[in-house]
Design an enzyme around this catalytic site. Structure first.
Site, PDB file in Angstrom:
ATOM      1  N   LYS A  84       9.802   5.156  -1.877  1.00  0.00           N
ATOM      2  CA  LYS A  84       9.164   4.205  -2.785  1.00  0.00           C
ATOM      3  C   LYS A  84       8.796   4.933  -4.072  1.00  0.00           C
ATOM      4  CE  LYS A  84       6.185   0.423  -1.327  1.00  0.00           C
ATOM      5  NZ  LYS A  84       4.927   0.109  -0.644  1.00  0.00           N
TER       6      LYS A  84
HETATM    7  O1  G3P Z   1       3.439  -3.667  -0.421  1.00  0.00           O
HETATM    8  C1  G3P Z   1       2.490  -3.552  -1.440  1.00  0.00           C
HETATM    9  C2  G3P Z   1       1.132  -3.820  -0.932  1.00  0.00           C
HETATM   10  O2  G3P Z   1       0.731  -2.813  -0.033  1.00  0.00           O
HETATM   11  C3  G3P Z   1       0.109  -4.051  -1.958  1.00  0.00           C
HETATM   12  O3  G3P Z   1      -0.705  -5.016  -1.439  1.00  0.00           O
HETATM   13  O4  G3P Z   1      -2.733  -6.312  -1.164  1.00  0.00           O
HETATM   14  O5  G3P Z   1      -2.862  -3.996  -2.162  1.00  0.00           O
HETATM   15  O6  G3P Z   1      -1.873  -5.897  -3.436  1.00  0.00           O
HETATM   16  P1  G3P Z   1      -2.132  -5.322  -2.089  1.00  0.00           P
END
Ligand code: G3P
Length: 217
Positions: A84
């Site tokens: 990533k």
């Molecule tokens: O896959 C990306 C994710 O982990 C981010 O999620 O909820 O931190 O925006 P969030």
């Protein structure tokens, strides 16, 4: 559409994989920290031994050279690893080189069609538009997923679109309608997708009636 789990929590990954519907995992430094891992390599190798599908692991270097060195080292941890890399100048440079070395890249922190296009042109295997974070600031996160899917289809890019930063079951429905190849979801959202109050009531009623019928017999 495939479902990945967006977590570094081993217990959640085991439970999700056991259901037979989870074909990959995405992690990031925040999720690894939240899961309490201090040894990143051990965490990733354990996850790879459970899921046996693509497992995204994020680099933390800020410079292209550092990102490439990190990626090459991480790629050796398991055949399932996908690197990533955030969309930025250094990230773009690194992903262009790495994809030529057949190291699979997932473009993370993608917030626009232009960023997704650049990722595809750099040879990334996946791009991850962050739906929830866009919604948080008043933009249409899933609208972006649909735009990317349609654009990649039009030009025949092989890059797959991962709807990421998923926050609730409606996001999964919208991701499927938008044509996302993959939705990566927290374990809690997977649980919410499985359950429905009418199913719960229906199971209880069938059980009750079967017991009554058995009593009669
Ligand atoms: O896959 C990306 C994710 O982990 C981010 O999620 O909820 O931190 O925006 P969030």
């Amino acid at each position: 559409m495939h479902l990945y789990l967006d977590t570094a929590d081993i217990d959640q990954i085991r439970k999700g994989v056991k259901l037979g519907v989870v074909s990959g995992v995405t992690t990031n430094p925040s999720l690894v920290y939240k899961a309490g891992w201090t040894d990143y390599k051990s965490a990733v190798q354990e996850i790879c031994s459970i899921v046996k599908g693509p497992v995204s692991v994020e680099v933390v270097s800020q410079e292209a050279k550092g990102m490439m060195e990190e990626a090459r080292a991480i790629a050796k941890w398991s055949e399932h690893v996908v690197i990533k890399i955030p969309m930025c100048d250094a990230g773009l440079e690194a992903m262009s080189v790495l994809s030529k070395e057949n190291i699979r890249v997932n473009v993370t922190l993608c917030f626009s069609l232009n960023q997704a296009l650049l990722g595809a042109l750099a040879g990334a295997s996946y791009v991850s538009p962050f739906v929830g974070r866009l919604d948080d600031v008043g933009h249409d996160g899933m609208g972006l997923v649909a735009e990317i899917v349609s654009c990649f289809d039009r030009y025949g890019f092989g890059t797959q679109v991962i709807a990421a930063s998923i926050r609730h079951p409606l996001h999964c429905i919208a991701a499927a309608k938008a044509g996302a190849h993959i939705a990566t979801i927290p374990y809690g959202v997977l649980t919410q997708m499985v359950n429905h109050p009418l199913t719960t009531v229906g199971i209880a009623r069938f059980l009750e009636d079967s017991q009554k019928a058995a009593g009669k017999g």
